[in-house]
Design an enzyme around this catalytic site. Sequence first.
Site, PDB file in Angstrom:
ATOM      1  CE  LYS A  22      -1.664  11.223  -8.376  1.00 58.28           C
ATOM      2  NZ  LYS A  22      -0.496  10.697  -7.661  1.00 58.28           N
ATOM      3  CG  ASN A  23       1.450   9.724 -11.057  1.00 53.63           C
ATOM      4  OD1 ASN A  23       1.127  10.360 -10.043  1.00 53.63           O
ATOM      5  ND2 ASN A  23       1.221   8.427 -11.182  1.00 53.63           N
ATOM      6  CB  CYS A 116       1.580   3.807   1.136  1.00 50.23           C
ATOM      7  SG  CYS A 116       1.864   3.131  -0.489  1.00 50.23           S
ATOM      8  NE  ARG A 121       4.730   3.140  -3.741  1.00 46.21           N
ATOM      9  CZ  ARG A 121       3.944   4.066  -4.280  1.00 46.21           C
ATOM     10  NH1 ARG A 121       2.828   4.409  -3.673  1.00 46.21           N
ATOM     11  NH2 ARG A 121       4.269   4.638  -5.410  1.00 46.21           N
ATOM     12  CG  ASP A 307      -0.899   4.063 -10.946  1.00 44.56           C
ATOM     13  OD1 ASP A 307      -0.656   3.318  -9.983  1.00 44.56           O
ATOM     14  OD2 ASP A 307      -0.257   5.114 -11.161  1.00 44.56           O
ATOM     15  NE  ARG A 399      -2.746  10.877  -2.303  1.00 47.32           N
ATOM     16  CZ  ARG A 399      -2.229   9.687  -2.582  1.00 47.32           C
ATOM     17  NH1 ARG A 399      -2.721   8.614  -2.037  1.00 47.32           N
ATOM     18  NH2 ARG A 399      -1.207   9.571  -3.392  1.00 47.32           N
TER      19      ARG A 399
END
Length: 420
Positions: A22-23, A116, A121, A307, A399
């Site tokens: 995803k990233n 968030c 951030r 992560d 997500r």
Amino acid sequence: MDKFVIRGGNRLKGQVAIDGAKNAALPIMAAALLAEGPCDISRVPALADITAMSDLLGELGASVEHADGRMRIEVRDESNSHAQYERVRKMRASICVLGPLLAKRGQARVSMPGGCAIGARPVDLHLRGLRALGAQIELDNGDIVAKARRLRGTSLFLGGPFGSTVLGTANVMSAATLAEGRTVIESAACEPEIEDLADFLNAMGAKIRGAGTPRVTIDGVEKLAGCPHEVIPDRIEAGTFMVAAALTNGEVTLTNARLDHLMAVVDKLREIGVNVEPSAGGAVVSSARRLEPTDVTTQPYPGFPTDLQAQLMTLLCLADGNSVITEKIFPDRFMHVAELLRMGADIRKEGPTAIVTGVRRLIGAPVMASDLRASAALVLAGLVARGTTEILRVYHIDRGYERIEQRLNALGADIQRVSE
Ligand code: UD1
């Protein structure tokens, strides 16, 4: 809103294919705004964040088709360069369109992302880098408004108080591809996702050297052409399945996984007693005993990724002794601690550090998912907890993980998705 109902205690066994990252896919999709002609990107996972980026690119004048992991992006209309608050609020990675829009269209208006669940951030480094390339940037009504007739190459330092910035590097590197002359980014992020983005941009005709190291050199070109590209495997998803195998004393074969992107994680898992054996295109991960405790500090790549901090914490909750986890990227990223405590974990938080004392077992409870990786940690906890765990607000996990419950169930887990 959906919730997961997990009956814990099953040993995971079998094979799972890791999705595209995803990233990596998000900044690559944004960089397609730079191209003349269509970009065909493969291994794009079907995730809520990817849909959000597709919708944003649609608003910015691109047509986006996505089916069976393949995505075609083609810009048809460059008249709207405004990424609105509604979009950016839902997905911070929307900031990735700033550099490409500015470089290609000479202007961009992107809503300033807020904080968030994992803390404040800021995007000051993104803006500092783009200003160094000659952009005029102001804040207007909560939007970042950036303008430049043509960006100019320069040498710039992109490090901040917490080290390098991944999406900041993506933004500045993407923008510099169309700048006049040479740009040298010092203290660039070294994450594999940056290298993947550079490979994509180079295939489009950009001249980037050194991506994946702290010094990236970009020689500007006049234009970029659409091209095909395959996204790298998701190292965070692979790490999450590794922890699932270890936690349940299981044996799981990962395919389409890059162990070379997971060195710090594999090293840590082996240190605590998990077996990780390389196999064709992936790894076999197994564990047959109670694990040893350890100390771990999250760091920019190639260090241990933030992560995977929450997922590793779940694993260390069941190790034999005291572990110390220090978060050096997002010092407030500990929302999962309170939920793990509800499941019987023994964790004490001291500033950016958590001291985890292993317990014999976790106990099922209703818990709340707060952000993507924290939710993954709770799903993992549910897999081993005695009794039933209910995880509310699983949209967070959608997500970043495609059909996670189906893929864990195929390995032997018992997870039901229920509409609340
Ligand atoms: C990306 C990842 C995210 C991961 C993070 C760190 C995506 C879509 N997201 O986020 O999953 O957790 O990298 O590996 O790829 N910072 C500043 N100023 C800035 C930018 C960042 O001070 O302008 C700070 C941040 O607050 C943080 C650190 O730098 O403490 C690293 O953040 P950064 O690498 O920018 O994270 P993202 O790219 O947003």
